[in-house]
Design a protein around this motif. Structure first.
Motif: not given
Length: 308
Positions: A176-179, A205-207, A246-247, A251-254
Protein backbone atom coordinates in the motif's frame (compact mmCIF):
# COMPACT_ATOMS: atom_id res chain seq x y z
CA UNK A 1 -20.56 40.25 57.22
CA UNK A 2 -17.90 41.43 54.78
CA UNK A 3 -17.45 45.12 54.07
CA UNK A 4 -17.28 44.31 50.35
CA UNK A 5 -20.63 43.42 48.85
CA UNK A 6 -19.24 42.50 45.42
CA UNK A 7 -16.12 42.79 43.25
CA UNK A 8 -16.27 42.45 39.48
CA UNK A 9 -13.85 42.62 36.56
CA UNK A 10 -15.26 44.11 33.37
CA UNK A 11 -13.16 43.00 30.38
CA UNK A 12 -13.58 43.51 26.63
CA UNK A 13 -15.39 40.73 24.76
CA UNK A 14 -12.31 39.47 22.94
CA UNK A 15 -12.21 35.71 22.47
CA UNK A 16 -8.46 35.46 21.91
CA UNK A 17 -5.87 38.12 22.77
CA UNK A 18 -2.79 38.55 20.60
CA UNK A 19 0.70 38.88 22.03
CA UNK A 20 1.90 42.46 21.70
CA UNK A 21 -1.64 43.88 21.98
CA UNK A 22 -3.20 45.53 25.03
CA UNK A 23 -6.25 45.17 27.25
CA UNK A 24 -8.44 47.85 28.85
CA UNK A 25 -10.84 46.98 31.64
CA UNK A 26 -12.51 48.08 34.83
CA UNK A 27 -12.60 46.84 38.39
CA UNK A 28 -16.01 47.51 39.96
CA UNK A 29 -16.12 47.52 43.75
CA UNK A 30 -19.40 47.53 45.68
CA UNK A 31 -18.97 48.39 49.38
CA UNK A 32 -21.52 47.68 52.05
CA UNK A 33 -19.92 50.03 54.60
CA UNK A 34 -16.95 52.37 54.98
CA UNK A 35 -13.54 50.85 54.24
CA UNK A 36 -10.46 52.38 55.91
CA UNK A 37 -6.94 52.11 54.43
CA UNK A 38 -7.97 49.86 51.53
CA UNK A 39 -5.58 48.40 48.97
CA UNK A 40 -7.29 47.97 45.60
CA UNK A 41 -5.27 46.50 42.76
CA UNK A 42 -5.43 44.57 39.49
CA UNK A 43 -2.74 42.11 38.38
CA UNK A 44 -1.96 40.61 34.99
CA UNK A 45 -0.15 37.28 35.30
CA UNK A 46 1.12 34.77 32.74
CA UNK A 47 3.03 31.69 33.75
CA UNK A 48 3.94 28.18 32.70
CA UNK A 49 4.31 25.04 34.79
CA UNK A 50 5.11 21.40 34.06
CA UNK A 51 5.44 18.19 36.05
CA UNK A 52 5.89 14.53 35.23
CA UNK A 53 7.06 11.38 37.00
CA UNK A 54 9.83 9.15 35.75
CA UNK A 55 11.58 6.07 37.11
CA UNK A 56 14.47 7.11 39.31
CA UNK A 57 16.76 4.16 38.56
CA UNK A 58 15.59 1.31 36.30
CA UNK A 59 18.40 -0.96 37.63
CA UNK A 60 16.90 -1.06 41.12
CA UNK A 61 14.92 -4.12 42.27
CA UNK A 62 12.11 -1.88 43.53
CA UNK A 63 10.11 0.86 41.86
CA UNK A 64 10.97 4.44 42.77
CA UNK A 65 9.86 7.47 40.82
CA UNK A 66 10.97 11.06 40.96
CA UNK A 67 9.07 14.18 39.99
CA UNK A 68 10.49 16.45 37.30
CA UNK A 69 9.22 20.02 37.41
CA UNK A 70 9.85 23.45 35.97
CA UNK A 71 8.10 26.80 35.78
CA UNK A 72 8.37 30.12 33.99
CA UNK A 73 6.85 33.58 34.44
CA UNK A 74 5.91 35.35 31.20
CA UNK A 75 3.98 38.35 32.59
CA UNK A 76 3.76 39.85 36.05
CA UNK A 77 2.24 43.32 36.14
CA UNK A 78 0.20 45.11 38.80
CA UNK A 79 -1.85 48.30 38.97
CA UNK A 80 -2.41 49.74 42.46
CA UNK A 81 -5.15 52.35 42.60
CA UNK A 82 -4.70 55.53 44.61
CA UNK A 83 -7.39 55.96 47.26
CA UNK A 84 -7.97 59.62 48.10
CA UNK A 85 -7.85 60.33 51.85
CA UNK A 86 -7.25 56.59 52.46
CA UNK A 87 -10.95 55.88 52.87
CA UNK A 88 -13.88 54.61 50.78
CA UNK A 89 -17.47 55.16 51.90
CA UNK A 90 -20.24 52.69 51.12
CA UNK A 91 -21.27 52.62 47.46
CA UNK A 92 -20.04 51.53 44.04
CA UNK A 93 -16.57 52.48 42.75
CA UNK A 94 -15.10 51.93 39.29
CA UNK A 95 -11.36 51.72 38.65
CA UNK A 96 -10.00 51.78 35.10
CA UNK A 97 -6.88 49.84 34.15
CA UNK A 98 -4.73 49.25 31.06
CA UNK A 99 -2.13 46.53 30.42
CA UNK A 100 0.08 45.81 27.43
CA UNK A 101 1.03 42.22 26.58
CA UNK A 102 4.71 41.58 25.74
CA UNK A 103 5.22 40.63 22.08
CA UNK A 104 7.29 37.51 22.79
CA UNK A 105 5.07 35.36 24.98
CA UNK A 106 3.76 31.85 24.19
CA UNK A 107 0.15 30.87 23.56
CA UNK A 108 -2.26 29.48 26.11
CA UNK A 109 -1.63 25.73 26.32
CA UNK A 110 -2.82 22.80 28.46
CA UNK A 111 -1.79 19.15 28.53
CA UNK A 112 -1.52 16.33 31.07
CA UNK A 113 2.10 17.36 31.71
CA UNK A 114 2.17 21.14 31.57
CA UNK A 115 0.24 24.33 31.00
CA UNK A 116 0.69 27.96 30.02
CA UNK A 117 -2.01 30.22 31.42
CA UNK A 118 -2.86 33.90 31.65
CA UNK A 119 -5.29 35.69 33.94
CA UNK A 120 -6.36 39.07 35.30
CA UNK A 121 -6.99 39.26 39.03
CA UNK A 122 -8.68 42.04 40.99
CA UNK A 123 -8.17 42.26 44.77
CA UNK A 124 -9.46 44.42 47.60
CA UNK A 125 -7.52 44.25 50.89
CA UNK A 126 -7.52 46.05 54.23
CA UNK A 127 -4.83 45.76 56.88
CA UNK A 128 -3.18 42.93 54.90
CA UNK A 129 -6.42 40.94 54.91
CA UNK A 130 -8.00 39.98 51.56
CA UNK A 131 -11.66 41.05 51.63
CA UNK A 132 -12.63 40.17 48.06
CA UNK A 133 -10.99 38.77 44.93
CA UNK A 134 -11.98 37.93 41.37
CA UNK A 135 -9.92 36.18 38.71
CA UNK A 136 -10.62 35.96 34.97
CA UNK A 137 -8.66 33.69 32.61
CA UNK A 138 -7.48 35.01 29.24
CA UNK A 139 -6.82 33.09 26.02
CA UNK A 140 -3.54 34.24 24.50
CA UNK A 141 -2.23 33.67 20.97
CA UNK A 142 1.53 33.94 20.91
CA UNK A 143 3.40 35.25 17.88
CA UNK A 144 6.94 34.47 19.06
CA UNK A 145 9.32 32.55 16.86
CA UNK A 146 12.03 33.29 14.32
CA UNK A 147 9.85 33.21 11.18
CA UNK A 148 12.82 34.01 8.94
CA UNK A 149 14.02 30.44 9.30
CA UNK A 150 10.72 29.20 7.81
CA UNK A 151 11.04 31.09 4.51
CA UNK A 152 12.63 28.12 2.75
CA UNK A 153 9.64 25.95 3.76
CA UNK A 154 7.00 27.88 1.78
CA UNK A 155 7.19 25.54 -1.21
CA UNK A 156 4.69 22.71 -1.78
CA UNK A 157 5.39 19.47 0.03
CA UNK A 158 4.70 15.79 -0.73
CA UNK A 159 5.44 12.78 1.47
CA UNK A 160 5.10 9.17 0.28
CA UNK A 161 4.99 6.08 2.50
CA UNK A 162 4.97 2.43 1.40
CA UNK A 163 3.92 -0.57 3.47
CA UNK A 164 4.45 -4.19 2.35
CA UNK A 165 1.88 -6.70 3.66
CA UNK A 166 1.56 -10.50 3.75
CA UNK A 167 -1.67 -12.54 3.59
CA UNK A 168 -2.69 -16.15 4.15
CA UNK A 169 0.41 -17.34 6.00
CA UNK A 170 2.77 -15.49 3.67
CA UNK A 171 1.50 -17.16 0.48
CA UNK A 172 0.24 -13.81 -0.83
CA UNK A 173 1.83 -10.41 -0.56
CA UNK A 174 1.14 -6.87 -1.65
CA UNK A 175 1.78 -3.26 -0.76
CA UNK A 176 0.00 0.00 0.00
CA UNK A 177 1.35 3.42 -0.92
CA UNK A 178 0.09 6.52 0.90
CA UNK A 179 0.98 9.87 -0.67
CA UNK A 180 0.04 13.15 1.05
CA UNK A 181 0.49 16.46 -0.82
CA UNK A 182 0.22 20.04 0.46
CA UNK A 183 0.51 23.28 -1.48
CA UNK A 184 2.34 24.77 1.51
CA UNK A 185 3.35 23.67 4.97
CA UNK A 186 3.27 26.95 6.92
CA UNK A 187 -0.08 27.69 8.56
CA UNK A 188 -1.54 30.13 11.08
CA UNK A 189 -3.78 29.25 14.06
CA UNK A 190 -7.41 29.14 12.93
CA UNK A 191 -6.43 28.47 9.29
CA UNK A 192 -7.71 25.52 7.26
CA UNK A 193 -5.20 22.94 6.00
CA UNK A 194 -6.16 21.62 2.55
CA UNK A 195 -4.33 18.52 1.32
CA UNK A 196 -4.65 15.71 -1.23
CA UNK A 197 -4.07 12.04 -0.45
CA UNK A 198 -3.44 9.29 -3.01
CA UNK A 199 -3.95 5.72 -1.80
CA UNK A 200 -2.47 3.07 -4.10
CA UNK A 201 -3.88 -0.30 -3.00
CA UNK A 202 -1.77 -3.13 -4.41
CA UNK A 203 -3.37 -5.85 -2.29
CA UNK A 204 -6.37 -8.15 -2.67
CA UNK A 205 -8.31 -6.40 0.13
CA UNK A 206 -10.31 -3.16 0.40
CA UNK A 207 -8.88 -0.22 2.30
CA UNK A 208 -11.92 1.24 4.01
CA UNK A 209 -10.77 4.27 5.98
CA UNK A 210 -7.93 6.74 6.50
CA UNK A 211 -7.64 8.85 9.66
CA UNK A 212 -5.98 12.25 9.41
CA UNK A 213 -4.82 14.27 12.39
CA UNK A 214 -2.58 17.18 13.27
CA UNK A 215 -0.22 16.13 16.05
CA UNK A 216 1.45 18.54 18.44
CA UNK A 217 4.82 17.25 19.66
CA UNK A 218 5.97 19.01 22.81
CA UNK A 219 9.47 18.78 24.26
CA UNK A 220 9.33 19.51 27.99
CA UNK A 221 12.42 20.59 29.91
CA UNK A 222 12.46 20.19 33.69
CA UNK A 223 14.61 19.38 36.69
CA UNK A 224 14.60 16.41 39.03
CA UNK A 225 14.51 16.76 42.82
CA UNK A 226 18.34 16.59 42.74
CA UNK A 227 18.54 19.49 40.32
CA UNK A 228 19.42 17.36 37.29
CA UNK A 229 18.04 18.52 33.96
CA UNK A 230 15.48 16.18 32.42
CA UNK A 231 13.50 16.25 29.18
CA UNK A 232 10.38 14.47 27.95
CA UNK A 233 8.70 14.44 24.54
CA UNK A 234 4.94 13.98 24.38
CA UNK A 235 2.54 13.79 21.42
CA UNK A 236 -1.16 14.75 21.33
CA UNK A 237 -3.87 15.32 18.70
CA UNK A 238 -4.83 18.89 17.89
CA UNK A 239 -7.59 18.11 15.38
CA UNK A 240 -8.82 14.91 13.67
CA UNK A 241 -10.73 13.76 10.57
CA UNK A 242 -11.87 10.28 9.46
CA UNK A 243 -12.30 9.71 5.70
CA UNK A 244 -14.07 6.74 4.11
CA UNK A 245 -12.08 5.64 1.08
CA UNK A 246 -13.26 2.11 0.13
CA UNK A 247 -10.24 1.74 -2.13
CA UNK A 248 -10.73 -1.47 -4.12
CA UNK A 249 -7.93 -4.02 -4.65
CA UNK A 250 -5.30 -2.92 -7.18
CA UNK A 251 -6.85 0.54 -7.55
CA UNK A 252 -5.79 4.07 -6.57
CA UNK A 253 -8.07 6.54 -4.81
CA UNK A 254 -7.55 10.29 -4.48
CA UNK A 255 -9.03 12.03 -1.45
CA UNK A 256 -9.18 15.80 -0.91
CA UNK A 257 -9.43 16.74 2.76
CA UNK A 258 -9.43 19.76 5.03
CA UNK A 259 -8.56 20.19 8.69
CA UNK A 260 -9.33 23.38 10.62
CA UNK A 261 -6.70 24.46 13.12
CA UNK A 262 -7.89 25.78 16.50
CA UNK A 263 -7.11 29.17 17.93
CA UNK A 264 -5.21 29.83 20.07
CA UNK A 265 -2.42 27.29 19.66
CA UNK A 266 1.34 27.48 20.28
CA UNK A 267 3.47 28.40 17.29
CA UNK A 268 6.40 26.24 16.22
CA UNK A 269 9.18 27.20 18.61
CA UNK A 270 12.29 26.17 20.51
CA UNK A 271 13.11 25.79 24.20
CA UNK A 272 15.06 29.04 24.02
CA UNK A 273 11.91 30.89 22.95
CA UNK A 274 9.44 29.33 25.43
CA UNK A 275 11.88 28.53 28.29
CA UNK A 276 10.28 25.26 29.42
CA UNK A 277 8.47 23.87 26.34
CA UNK A 278 9.24 23.55 22.62
CA UNK A 279 6.53 22.90 20.01
CA UNK A 280 6.49 21.26 16.57
CA UNK A 281 3.71 19.76 14.45
CA UNK A 282 2.96 16.95 12.00
CA UNK A 283 0.06 16.15 9.69
CA UNK A 284 -0.41 12.39 10.12
CA UNK A 285 -2.38 10.01 7.90
CA UNK A 286 -3.08 6.52 9.28
CA UNK A 287 -4.86 3.47 7.84
CA UNK A 288 -5.29 -0.03 9.26
CA UNK A 289 -4.72 -2.68 6.60
CA UNK A 290 -7.52 -5.31 6.56
CA UNK A 291 -6.85 -8.92 7.57
CA UNK A 292 -3.47 -7.95 9.03
CA UNK A 293 -2.08 -6.25 12.11
CA UNK A 294 -0.21 -3.77 9.90
CA UNK A 295 -0.82 -0.03 9.81
CA UNK A 296 0.47 2.44 7.27
CA UNK A 297 1.38 5.87 8.62
CA UNK A 298 2.37 8.96 6.63
CA UNK A 299 3.84 11.97 8.47
CA UNK A 300 4.16 15.44 6.97
CA UNK A 301 6.01 18.06 9.06
CA UNK A 302 4.13 21.37 9.14
CA UNK A 303 4.92 24.72 10.70
CA UNK A 304 2.52 26.81 12.78
CA UNK A 305 3.45 30.47 12.56
CA UNK A 306 1.53 33.56 13.61
CA UNK A 307 2.23 37.15 12.64
CA UNK A 308 1.08 40.35 14.27
Amino acid sequence: MSTVRAINLVLPEIEVHLAGSSIDGQLVLNLRSTLVDPVVKVELVGRGFLRWLEEDNPDLDYHKSTACTNEAVYISKAKNFHIKDGCLDSGVYTFDFHFSFPPRIPSTFTSKIGCISYFVQGTCCSRQMVLAKEERCLLMQGIAGDHRRHVKDKASLMVETRKDVLYFCCFMHGSVILRISLEKNIFCPGETIFFVTDIANRTCKYIRKVVFAVHCIVLYSGFSSRGERRSLEDRSEVTRLESRTDTAPFETTTVTSALVLPKPMPVTSTLKENKIMAFRYELVGTSDLPCTTSTIVGRVPIIIAATS
